[in-house]
Design a protein around this motif. Sequence first.
Motif, PDB file in Angstrom:
ATOM      1  N   ILE A 100      -6.310 -92.447 -99.293  1.00  9.18           N
ATOM      2  CA  ILE A 100      -6.387 -91.221 -98.490  1.00  9.18           C
ATOM      3  C   ILE A 100      -4.988 -90.656 -98.272  1.00  9.18           C
ATOM      4  CG2 ILE A 100      -7.074 -90.282 -96.258  1.00  9.18           C
ATOM      5  CD1 ILE A 100      -9.144 -92.492 -96.117  1.00  9.18           C
ATOM      6  N   LEU A 160     -16.603 -90.714 -96.426  1.00  6.31           N
ATOM      7  CA  LEU A 160     -16.592 -92.122 -96.022  1.00  6.31           C
ATOM      8  C   LEU A 160     -17.894 -92.813 -96.435  1.00  6.31           C
ATOM      9  CD1 LEU A 160     -14.482 -93.817 -94.587  1.00  6.31           C
ATOM     10  CD2 LEU A 160     -15.721 -93.455 -92.454  1.00  6.31           C
ATOM     11  N   VAL A 214      -7.812 -94.937 -90.297  1.00  2.53           N
ATOM     12  CA  VAL A 214      -8.171 -95.944 -91.305  1.00  2.53           C
ATOM     13  C   VAL A 214      -7.122 -97.053 -91.339  1.00  2.53           C
ATOM     14  CG1 VAL A 214      -8.655 -96.303 -93.748  1.00  2.53           C
ATOM     15  CG2 VAL A 214      -9.354 -94.183 -92.650  1.00  2.53           C
ATOM     16  N   LEU A 269      -8.249 -98.226 -99.115  1.00  5.40           N
ATOM     17  CA  LEU A 269      -8.767 -96.919 -98.696  1.00  5.40           C
ATOM     18  C   LEU A 269      -7.679 -96.118 -97.982  1.00  5.40           C
ATOM     19  CD1 LEU A 269     -11.158 -94.977 -98.334  1.00  5.40           C
ATOM     20  CD2 LEU A 269     -11.669 -96.137 -96.183  1.00  5.40           C
ATOM     21  N   ILE A 306     -10.188 -87.898 -94.189  1.00  2.00           N
ATOM     22  CA  ILE A 306     -11.421 -88.220 -94.905  1.00  2.00           C
ATOM     23  C   ILE A 306     -12.591 -87.821 -94.017  1.00  2.00           C
ATOM     24  CG2 ILE A 306     -11.351 -90.629 -94.091  1.00  2.00           C
ATOM     25  CD1 ILE A 306     -12.782 -91.403 -96.684  1.00  2.00           C
ATOM     26  N   SER A 312     -13.926 -85.159 -89.619  1.00  2.00           N
ATOM     27  CA  SER A 312     -13.167 -86.061 -90.473  1.00  2.00           C
ATOM     28  C   SER A 312     -12.273 -86.936 -89.615  1.00  2.00           C
ATOM     29  CB  SER A 312     -12.324 -85.266 -91.469  1.00  2.00           C
ATOM     30  OG  SER A 312     -11.429 -84.427 -90.773  1.00  2.00           O
ATOM     31  N   TRP A 345     -17.636 -93.487-100.009  1.00  2.00           N
ATOM     32  CA  TRP A 345     -16.792 -94.670-100.285  1.00  2.00           C
ATOM     33  C   TRP A 345     -17.579 -95.958-100.072  1.00  2.00           C
ATOM     34  CZ3 TRP A 345     -14.968 -98.513 -96.826  1.00  2.00           C
ATOM     35  CH2 TRP A 345     -14.028 -99.373 -97.382  1.00  2.00           C
ATOM     36  N   TRP A 378     -16.633 -87.663 -92.880  1.00  2.00           N
ATOM     37  CA  TRP A 378     -17.643 -88.713 -92.741  1.00  2.00           C
ATOM     38  C   TRP A 378     -18.513 -88.800 -93.985  1.00  2.00           C
ATOM     39  CZ3 TRP A 378     -17.164 -92.311 -89.275  1.00  2.00           C
ATOM     40  CH2 TRP A 378     -16.432 -92.031 -88.110  1.00  2.00           C
ATOM     41  N   LEU A 393     -10.012-102.059 -96.981  1.00  2.00           N
ATOM     42  CA  LEU A 393      -9.573-101.049 -96.012  1.00  2.00           C
ATOM     43  C   LEU A 393      -8.135-100.602 -96.285  1.00  2.00           C
ATOM     44  CD1 LEU A 393     -11.123-102.349 -92.678  1.00  2.00           C
ATOM     45  CD2 LEU A 393     -11.649-100.219 -93.857  1.00  2.00           C
ATOM     46  N   GLU A 431     -14.580 -92.630-107.260  1.00  2.00           N
ATOM     47  CA  GLU A 431     -13.750 -91.568-106.702  1.00  2.00           C
ATOM     48  C   GLU A 431     -13.399 -90.581-107.800  1.00  2.00           C
ATOM     49  OE1 GLU A 431      -9.730 -92.459-106.113  1.00  2.00           O
ATOM     50  OE2 GLU A 431      -9.325 -90.761-104.800  1.00  2.00           O
TER      51      GLU A 431
END
Lengths: 447, 214
Positions: free
Chosen positions: B105, B117, B12, B101, B112, B6, B120, B114, B98, A101
């Motif tokens: 975010i 994603l 999420v 994440l 976020i 997004s 990620w 796609w 998850l 990131e």
Amino acid sequence: VTDDVRRVSLGGIDATLRWQVSRLAWRLAAAGILAVVAGVVVARPEPIVVAAPCLLAVLVALRQPRPETVRVLATVSELRSFEAEPLDVEVVVDAAEPLGEIQLELALPPLFEVEGAAVRQHFGVARLTEQWTVRAGRWGRWRLGPLHLHARTRGWAYVGTAELTLSELTVFPPPSRAREVAVPPILLARVGSHVARRAGSGVEFAGIRSFAPGDTVRRINWPVSTRRGQLADLYVNEYAAERAADVVAVVDTTADVGIFGRSSLDLGVRGAAAVVQTYLRYADRVGVVSLGGALRWLAPDVGTRQYYRIVETLLASRLDDSFLEPELAHLPPQALPPGALAFVFTPLLDPRAVEAVRDLRERGHPVVVVDVLSTAPDEVSPPQRPGGRDGRRQVRARRLATRVWRLERDVLVHGLQAIGVTVLAWDEEVGVQLDRVRLEPLLRGRP
Amino acid sequence: VSAQRSVGVWVVRLLAGIWGLGLVGAVLLVAAPNLRWWVGGPAALAVVLAMGRGRLVSFVPWAIAVVTLGILLAANTGRVPIPTAVVLGLLVLGYLLLAELGDTIDDASGRISWTALAGWVWSMLPVLGAGLMAVLVVGAAVLVPVRAGTWLVVAAPVVLLVAVVVAVRRKRDREGEGGGREGEEREPGEGTSGRGAAGPGAPRQGPAGSGFPF
């Protein structure tokens, strides 16, 4: 913003990242260790199986490469701008290998606005280009940034941070939109754009007179000459001379009241910059005086360079809390040439500034005072309404004090107007209404 | 500006919550009936609370701790089959990823795309691969009825091979770093402590907090 905008590169830099183990790595390790402990406690292999993915995952994530530095290149569309003018800040981050990131956060000074999100993040990239459109809300010299850079390795086991300072940005007060200006009664001998009272070689019709040797034939007024019937007696047109003026903007820095961005000093600097720019457009000589703890001035001059010199001087204006008390009531003659039109931007709170205005008028200067006080005492400290008789008495006393203050202020303004000072209120939309300035001596016919 | 599709952070977080509740459900399946309330209640509560944004306290570690306690109790009574333990391990790993994440975010723009994603997922491939590999290997090791001595014969060369690979890579990295210094020719009496000295000990340009040159 088009691509052909000239950008100012601030140079590239190798930003050193401070790496530390991430929250995710700690959680994975903690979950794995807990499960292993559980397996040991109950002497069963199943909790070990549960722990295995977390532990191996954190081990693999900790083995991912983390670059010591990343290359950061920043460009700004302009290093000098006006208030509310859009500026583009572009940052390119280049890492040696793909990172999990990259997150960029552009922190800005107060009263700065950024279009869109100030925080931008991308996952699984080695190179990142981000652009922000920034608008400055207040004049001055500001530092763009800091730019907070967050990076994660692949697997997110490490978080690296760095803080970078971008360039210094000079924000000028907004440009003037005035088209018409007040003309001082005394004009210089230098050629300018203002119509003078004496005849000269301008374009403004001033009258007719008899032909004299030396007059050009083009100036003969043939209709008048033929109407008079005597060809030997010719008449020529007279035109008004066009002369330049001396204008000085005086900014009172003895007091600064009001909210940041709309304070009296903010408005004063904006107004002074507008006056300076407007009169410089007419090829007048313009100077500036900063009336505060330290008396600073810039002698009148012409040209665009003078505008930038004056604005640079104005940008250094701030409330002077000096223990020295210079003689502010009598401005030096070098700062104000004889007959110069003086625009004084003051909240009329300090008696020394009021005395300076009176002194200017007594020395024969046409003076325009722009009242830049944008707030009243009851707005600064709104009266609270506690219950009881004492509370009501306190509220009444506050209201009475505010009324007395307003009356004293009206008396002060009328006193200034009585000695020939033009007093204008700050207009929220246009600032100084230069086209509405009426200089008292001109109306009364006294130079 | 191209309008990229997004998803919001709440999607999420919801996904993480569903995943976490699935983990709690899996634990409840293997837990003893008299302990289901005591384990499932706090674990589900922690998972649900972790779906919100806790600025001061995060409930994710609490959820994991309660789930681990449930696994411990279930394993103590021999109610956790190995395939279920494999699934539980993967569920714990996925839940932590998850939840992380979602927090990341939330710290940024709150949305976020796609594309991001996909980035990620790409950045998490080593972790996901390692997790999968670990449960398969350990699960197989427990399930396959082979004597310990045989496992030792199989595992020892693998461990040795991994150790050799790691050592060789480290040596190569170290040689790469020190190559520049060894290749430099120095005059007699020349030191490296002066200004402008190059190498690992020299001050780097642009430390954190330094400004750009004009």
